[in-house]
Enzyme design. Structure first.
Site, short mmCIF file in Angstrom:
data_model
loop_
_atom_site.label_atom_id
_atom_site.label_comp_id
_atom_site.label_asym_id
_atom_site.label_seq_id
_atom_site.Cartn_x
_atom_site.Cartn_y
_atom_site.Cartn_z
N ASP A 111 0.85 -1.21 0.00
CA ASP A 111 0.00 0.00 0.00
C ASP A 111 0.87 1.25 0.00
O ASP A 111 0.59 2.22 -0.70
CB ASP A 111 -0.92 -0.03 1.23
CG ASP A 111 -1.63 -1.36 1.36
OD1 ASP A 111 -2.36 -1.73 0.44
OD2 ASP A 111 -1.40 -2.07 2.36
N HIS A 116 -4.28 -3.53 6.56
CA HIS A 116 -4.15 -3.78 5.12
C HIS A 116 -5.52 -4.24 4.62
O HIS A 116 -5.80 -5.42 4.49
CB HIS A 116 -3.09 -4.85 4.84
CG HIS A 116 -3.14 -5.31 3.40
ND1 HIS A 116 -2.78 -4.51 2.36
CD2 HIS A 116 -3.55 -6.47 2.85
CE1 HIS A 116 -2.97 -5.15 1.23
NE2 HIS A 116 -3.45 -6.35 1.49
#
Ligand code: NAX
Length: 325
Positions: free
Chosen positions: A159, A187
């Site tokens: 990410d 996440h």
């Protein structure tokens, strides 16, 4: 030459495993002066495929690769392990609720946590990639009472890297010119990519249109995994493996001066996140240890996002708490 370290990769016959193992053996993760012995863990039906991966690893004749152990027994896989990348996980099947997914994976990660506890090197560095990564890391940690809890981490680096790539594109600069990106929390789609401290060549980035940031950038980063599945017909594997290499490399070899990386690590009360979850934070690393970057100003907007991802992690924890040893 240094003595070899033992690196476990679970889900070794999977897509990410296939992208990861060759880069570890080539020295991309721990440096080109660090020999490795790879431990490949899989489930019995995948052991034949693992043998094919082993043959390919042998055929690369990597100078740093000093041995390979391939097994379907977690107690063998984690024996004397120095590093573990827990990639193998149960995928979400048709009609499967998120709570079912959490429970199925909780079983896998409690077994692996116990095996780490009983067989690994006490200083082992653990990175969980398999989803739901933060909560899987928590389960493994809770089943390993003899290992320092700080050694259990989860991956938000993909990410982080995605957020840097999007900002580099927006600002028409190279990714290497950007620093101080942060991914807070889980996440998952509640993750919060925070650009408030982002710098280009050391200068704070100002004048980013908030509407673009909130309604374009954040959803793009949060939904990038789904966009890749739609385009490729398969989930991100090479970029996920690359992020796993980056995470371990930063942790083992350190972060550059004046920059930080995002790692999901046990919360310690920093930024109001009470202990008990594995939370994405900005961290610096040196001498094999990470440290949370403190005193970042948190706006009301950031606080709301951080609270939302914290809330989700607390709910995930509640669904699996009974599996803690
Ligand atoms: P694959 O389905 O290609 O491979 C998973 C492998 O794990 C399979 O070979 C399977 O046999 C093995 N496995 C299952 N249970 C196991 C167990 N108990 N012990 C050892 N091996 C086991 O999936 P892949 O694309 O490689 O993705 C792996 C995991 O990474 C998934 O959970 C996925 O959701 C997760 N991801 C996490 C990301 C992150 O940023 N944290 C991003 C990429 C990826 O989606």
């Amino acid at each position: 030459m240094k003595s070899p370290v033992r690196v476990v990769v679970t889900g070794a016959a999977g897509q990410i495993g296939y992208q990861l193992l060759f880069r570890i053996a080539a020295g991309n993760m721990l440096g080109d002066d660090q020999p490795v012995i790879l431990h490949l863990l899989e489930i019995p039906p995948a052991m034949q495929a693992v043998q094919g991966v082993v043959m390919e690893l042998e055929d690369c004749a990597f100078p740093l690769l000093q041995g390979i152990v391939a097994t379907d027994d977690a107690n063998v896989a984690f024996k004397d392990a120095d590093y573990a990348l827990l990639v193998g996980a149960m995928p979400r099947g048709p009609g499967m609720e998120r709570s079912d997914l959490l429970k199925k994976n909780a079983e896998i990660f409690s077994v692996q946590g116990k095996a780490i506890n009983n067989h690994a090197n006490k200083d082992i560095k653990v990175l969980v990639v398999g989803n739901p990564a933060n909560t899987n890391a928590l389960i493994a940690q809770q089943n390993a009472p003899n290992i320092n809890p700080a050694q259990f981490t989860a991956m938000v680096r993909l990410d982080h890297n995605r957020a840097i790539a999007q900002m580099a594109d927006k600002l028409s600069v190279g990714t290497h010119e950007l620093s101080n990106m942060t991914i807070w929390g889980n996440h998952s789609s509640t993750q919060y990519p925070d650009i408030s401290q982002l710098k280009v060549n050391g200068e704070v980035v100002k004048d980013i249109d908030h509407n673009w940031y909130e309604n374009d950038f954040i959803p793009t980063v949060q939904q990038r995994g789904a966009a890749i599945i739609k385009a490729r017909g398969a989930s991100s594997a090479a970029s996920a493996a690359s992020a796993a290499i980056d995470h371990m490399k930063s942790w083992a070899l350190g972060t550059p001066d004046k920059d930080w990386v995002s790692m999901a690590i046990p919360s310690d009360g920093s930024y109001g996140i009470e202990p008990g979850v594995i939370f994405g934070y900005p961290v610096t690393c040196a001498n094999g240890q990470y440290r949370i970057v403190q005193d970042i100003p948190i706006s009301d907007f950031s606080q709301q996002r951080i609270d939302a991802t914290n809330q989700e992690l607390r709910e995930e924890r509640a669904a699996v708490e009974h599996l803690f040893s």
